[in-house]
Design a protein around this motif. Structure first.
Motif, mmCIF file in Angstrom:
data_model
loop_
_atom_site.group_PDB
_atom_site.id
_atom_site.type_symbol
_atom_site.label_atom_id
_atom_site.label_comp_id
_atom_site.label_asym_id
_atom_site.label_seq_id
_atom_site.Cartn_x
_atom_site.Cartn_y
_atom_site.Cartn_z
ATOM 1 N N GLY A 112 7.352 17.510 -23.595
ATOM 2 C CA GLY A 112 7.039 18.626 -24.138
ATOM 3 C C GLY A 112 8.553 19.062 -24.907
ATOM 4 N N TRP A 113 8.645 20.364 -25.001
ATOM 5 C CA TRP A 113 9.694 20.879 -25.932
ATOM 6 C C TRP A 113 11.198 20.932 -25.274
ATOM 7 N N TYR A 114 10.967 20.771 -23.877
ATOM 8 C CA TYR A 114 12.147 20.933 -23.148
ATOM 9 C C TYR A 114 13.094 19.767 -23.708
ATOM 10 N N PRO A 115 14.339 19.899 -24.265
ATOM 11 C CA PRO A 115 14.865 18.820 -25.048
ATOM 12 C C PRO A 115 15.424 17.681 -23.877
ATOM 13 N N MET A 116 15.509 16.455 -24.308
ATOM 14 C CA MET A 116 15.925 15.397 -23.588
ATOM 15 C C MET A 116 17.286 15.204 -23.891
ATOM 16 N N ALA A 117 17.926 14.077 -23.552
ATOM 17 C CA ALA A 117 19.580 13.934 -23.634
ATOM 18 C C ALA A 117 19.872 12.551 -23.755
ATOM 19 N N PHE A 118 20.984 12.070 -24.449
ATOM 20 C CA PHE A 118 21.044 10.401 -24.724
ATOM 21 C C PHE A 118 22.705 10.554 -24.299
ATOM 22 N N ASN A 119 22.921 9.612 -23.587
ATOM 23 C CA ASN A 119 24.246 9.293 -23.253
ATOM 24 C C ASN A 119 24.951 7.954 -23.679
ATOM 25 N N PRO A 120 25.516 8.201 -24.669
ATOM 26 C CA PRO A 120 26.175 6.650 -25.306
ATOM 27 C C PRO A 120 26.891 5.833 -24.128
ATOM 28 N N ASN A 121 27.524 6.252 -23.162
ATOM 29 C CA ASN A 121 28.129 5.451 -22.204
ATOM 30 C C ASN A 121 27.158 4.948 -21.433
ATOM 31 N N THR A 122 26.169 5.429 -20.881
ATOM 32 C CA THR A 122 25.373 4.546 -20.031
ATOM 33 C C THR A 122 24.288 3.934 -21.094
ATOM 34 N N GLY A 123 23.915 4.489 -22.325
ATOM 35 C CA GLY A 123 23.085 3.998 -23.334
ATOM 36 C C GLY A 123 21.563 4.427 -22.877
ATOM 37 N N LEU A 124 21.400 5.563 -21.952
ATOM 38 C CA LEU A 124 20.209 5.797 -21.612
ATOM 39 C C LEU A 124 19.708 7.243 -22.169
ATOM 40 N N THR A 125 18.486 7.168 -22.198
ATOM 41 C CA THR A 125 18.061 8.787 -22.835
ATOM 42 C C THR A 125 17.358 9.266 -21.484
ATOM 43 N N TYR A 126 17.610 10.675 -21.346
ATOM 44 C CA TYR A 126 17.157 11.342 -19.937
ATOM 45 C C TYR A 126 16.081 12.336 -20.475
ATOM 46 N N ILE A 127 14.883 12.013 -20.092
ATOM 47 C CA ILE A 127 13.779 12.686 -20.542
ATOM 48 C C ILE A 127 12.925 13.454 -19.451
ATOM 49 N N PRO A 128 12.608 14.885 -19.752
ATOM 50 C CA PRO A 128 11.970 15.393 -18.625
ATOM 51 C C PRO A 128 10.193 15.132 -19.150
ATOM 52 N N VAL A 129 9.682 14.733 -18.017
ATOM 53 C CA VAL A 129 8.274 14.195 -18.407
ATOM 54 C C VAL A 129 7.473 14.804 -17.401
ATOM 55 N N THR A 130 5.951 14.943 -17.976
ATOM 56 C CA THR A 130 4.965 15.556 -17.069
ATOM 57 C C THR A 130 3.736 14.694 -17.173
ATOM 58 N N HIS A 131 2.955 14.553 -16.161
ATOM 59 C CA HIS A 131 1.745 13.824 -16.244
ATOM 60 C C HIS A 131 0.705 14.891 -15.680
ATOM 61 N N MET A 132 -0.118 15.035 -16.686
ATOM 62 C CA MET A 132 -1.388 15.724 -16.463
ATOM 63 C C MET A 132 -2.446 15.029 -17.352
ATOM 64 N N ALA A 133 -3.979 15.184 -16.986
ATOM 65 C CA ALA A 133 -4.877 14.793 -17.751
ATOM 66 C C ALA A 133 -5.738 16.001 -18.261
ATOM 67 N N GLY A 134 -6.139 15.493 -19.655
ATOM 68 C CA GLY A 134 -6.709 16.675 -20.377
ATOM 69 C C GLY A 134 -8.322 16.274 -20.518
#
Ligand code: HEC
Length: 700
Positions: free
Chosen positions: A406-428
């Protein structure tokens, strides 16, 4: 002594007393927002133009994080909502709380310096029913910029807290409202709006001169009525992808959250939203891609002219916004440095897009997704599961309209090369059976209007185990998971990452946590006294690194009833606060009540009329659910109406619902309601309270 020297001395003495360093104020402009290698300030929503939410600071790091403690806390008792990302410039923290009330706070002491209140409840009228506050603000050359629910964009002097200018960016009586953070680049401030969930809205963004508020350019996201002529070639092109009389429904495509300025190409990228209404069978009967819904659209930042677009959901019909953050990075892919956009829209894929050309480089699933099998890299289009479009009226689709991200922001760390993403799992669960496509119209006043007869959450209570969440570390080059940490409940908060090999995130259980950025090991946690999902920031003042977060429950997910209520945060009893951490901080947080569930009240003399209760349920579903929760199970933002004594008295209920008795606290006025409407609502609320009492448990 000459006069200049005298005044210098006076200033120096004053500074000595107020502990203000004798330093020239930072000029926040294109230069500082393009690069700030010292990590001194956090002057923009995602820190810099690149929106990485990465700080080069390493004073606080994975080795010494155990020493991180509270420096100070500022309680915000008059605020009903803090979903915002704060900013920090030259030792002052700025944030918007509640209905866009800007606060300026001394970052070293927590002392409130000033407040600016745009008095939204007084002027917002019916728009007060649509949103809940501000997600963020902007800073540029000594001014703070904020949008309001009623659609104003306001520039406020950062020193004095006085408004410099204010412009109205939307129509007075349309369904448009602002919750997103403005962005400023090249002396221009840009703002979009929300509203495509509530009425016939045609989304657009507008830029204004940051100094004067003069309107500069506007770009519409979807085409209008061809009979009126098109604003530009892009609209003419887009119109070929629509069918029927889409303009009567507005079309949607609002830019309600993400916009990223790219200084390397002098472009602004827009993350565009869902269709209005959601159901494409109504909006554009017979299909079509419906440009530029659910897309990343690149515009020339000076002129607002279209450059390229990439559409994540052609012909969207599930509320799969692309309005989620877009991070700029340079990644080495197949041995070559590529300038890319990292984007995780609601639909559950993670996209790496070439920002020079807008061409897709790669896309993979980051959660449970069944609406599409994959994204075809040659065409850039999804390979859809046709059943997901509810062709026969019904479908169970992953993810639901809250999205994997959703809109809660993710972040990217150039040192680790990783993106950190808040994720949700729900069926609609999507269902349009019984909807009259031919004669379907947006109602003439704003209310929840999707073109669906039923959604997973619109009619019934959501069980608390219906959703799960996690913090996901994702390698964007190889499109694979690096690590994953489960988080409590269905939502996981916004993220900050630092060169100290750290990832910070707060969660629904009320804890701010720090993880090792490379391995995902949890290293530190602190109980904030209330569930919180807003993203933290970090900066330095006087050589010390601070981390600040706004804590409070909540805004966006308040509607989700049991799913949000499970954590036991109650708007009126749990705090809203700004907390700041520093190494060896020893401050003590004031106690807050433990999580609790509301206890429903009853009046045995009240005889429920089932027909009235059913009608009341419909009125409730259209007008109250956003804030008071599905099935009258409050998610913690507004009071649980089953536990409130107010609906027991028709006079007290009238006083608040129709006459606006709590307007200044953010409870809208429903002056169009008849006596019968109010009675129906009271019957519904008693029926819901009794259902909970009969279950022999607390209201949740
Ligand atoms: C935009 C959000 C929003 C919407 C929509 C909304 N409310 Fe509220 N309501 C609130 C807030 C916030 C409060 C608490 C205000 C305060 O702090 O006193 C509240 C308070 C109330 C109260 C007082 C409860 C008490 O115990 O003090 C009643 C009754 C109420 N709302 C009824 C309704 C009804 C009925 C509807 C739909 C017709 C509705 N509200 C729609 C936000 C909303």
């Amino acid at each position: 002594m000459n006069r200049t020297f005298k005044s210098f001395l006076a200033a120096a003495m004053l500074c000595a007393f107020t502990h203000t360093p004798l330093m020239a104020a930072t000029v926040v402009d294109n230069k500082t927002l393009t690069s700030d290698p010292d990590g001194h300030d956090w002057a923009s929503y995602g820190r810099l133009f690149d929106e990485q939410r990465f700080s080069p600071l390493r004073q606080v790091n994975a080795a010494n994080i155990k020493r991180l403690g509270l420096a100070w806390d500022l309680e915000l008792p008059d605020t009903n909502n803090v979903t915002t990302v704060p900013l920090e410039v030259d030792g002052v923290i700025y944030f918007a709380a509640g209905y866009s009330v800007i606060h300026a706070v001394d970052a070293r002491t927590g002392k409130l310096l000033w407040r600016y209140d745009p008095e939204v409840p007084k002027v917002a009228g019916r728009k007060l029913r649509l949103g809940w506050g501000s997600r963020g603000i902007a800073f540029w050359k000594g001014r703070v910029y904020v949008g309001t629910i009623d659609g104003r964009l306001i520039a406020v002097d950062a020193k004095t807290g006085k408004a410099a200018w204010s412009v109205m960016t939307v129509g007075k009586d349309d369904a448009r409202y602002i919750t997103g953070a403005p962005r400023v680049f090249n002396g221009k401030v840009i703002i979009g709006h929300g509203g495509a969930d509530f009425g016939p809205v045609r989304g657009y963004v507008t830029t204004y001169d940051a100094a004067t508020g003069k309107e500069l350019w506007r770009f519409y996201i979807v085409p209008g009525n061809p009979a009126d002529g098109f604003e530009n070639k892009a609209m003419e092109m887009a119109a070929k992808t629509w069918k029927g009389e889409w303009w009567k429904f507005g079309g949607g495509g609002t830019v309600w959250n993400a916009m990223t300025y790219d200084p390397e190409f002098n472009r602004i990228y827009l993350g565009t939203g869902n269709g209005a209404p959601w159901n494409q069978k109504i909006r554009s009967p017979g299909g079509g891609d419906n440009l530029f819904l659910c897309s990343v659209v690149a515009l020339d930042a000076d002129t607002g002219e279209y450059v390229w677009h990439y559409q994540t959901n052609p012909g969207e019909t599930w509320d799969y916004n692309s309005a989620m953050d877009m991070i700029l990075a340079t990644l080495e892919i197949d041995g070559k440095p590529r300038k890319v956009i990292l984007h995780a829209p609601k639909n559950g894929f993670f996209y790496v897009i070439d920002r020079e050309t807008g061409k897709l480089i790669s896309a993979e699933k980051i959660g449970k997704v069944n609406w599409a099998e994959k994204i075809d890299l040659t065409t850039g289009r999804p390979v859809e599961n046709p059943e997901a479009r509810y062709p026969d009226g019904k479908a169970l689709v992953w993810p639901n309209n809250a999205g994997v991200h959703g809109w809660y922001p993710m972040a990217f760390n150039p040192n680790t090369g990783l993106t950190y993403i808040p994720v949700t799992h729900m069926a609609g669960y999507y269902n349009d059976q019984g909807v009259d496509f031919k004669h379907w119209r947006f109602p003439d006043h704003p209310e929840f209007s999707t073109g669906l007869a039923d959604l997973d959450h619109s009619s019934s209570e959501v069980p608390k185990d219906a959703g799960t969440s996690a913090l996901l570390a994702w390698d964007p080059v190889h499109q694979k998971q690096a690590w994953r940490q489960p988080t409590p409940g269905a939502w996981s908060g916004g993220v900050l990452t630092t060169a100290g090999n750290l990832v910070f995130q707060s969660d629904a259980d009320g804890k701010l946590k720090a993880y090792a950025a490379d391995t995902g090991k949890m290293l530190w946690s602190y109980y904030l006294g209330v569930g919180s999902l807003s993203a933290p920031i970090t900066y330095t003042v006087g050589g010390k690194q601070y981390i600040s977060i706004l804590a409070g429950w909540m805004g966006a997910q308040a509607a989700m009833g049991g799913l949000t209520a499970q954590h036991g945060w109650v708007g009126r009893s749990h705090p809203r606060r700004l907390l700041t951490f520093v190494l060896d901080g020893k401050a003590i947080l004031p106690p807050s009540p433990p999580p609790a569930q509301p206890v429903p009240v009853d009046d045995p003399g009240f005889v429920v009329d089932p027909a009235k209760a059913a009608r009341g349920g419909e009125i409730y579903g259209r007008n109250c659910v956003t804030c008071h929760g599905i099935g009258a199970v409050a998610g913690g933002y507004a009071p649980d109406l089953r536990a409130s004594p107010i609906p027991l008295s028709s006079e007290a209920f009238d006083q608040i619902v129709r006459k606006g008795g709590l307007l200044d606290k953010g409870m809208p006025r429903f002056d169009e309601f008849s006596d019968d409407d109010l009675e129906s609502l009271r019957n519904y609320l008693r029926a819901r309270a009794r259902a909970a009492i009969d279950k022999g448990q607390a209201a949740r």
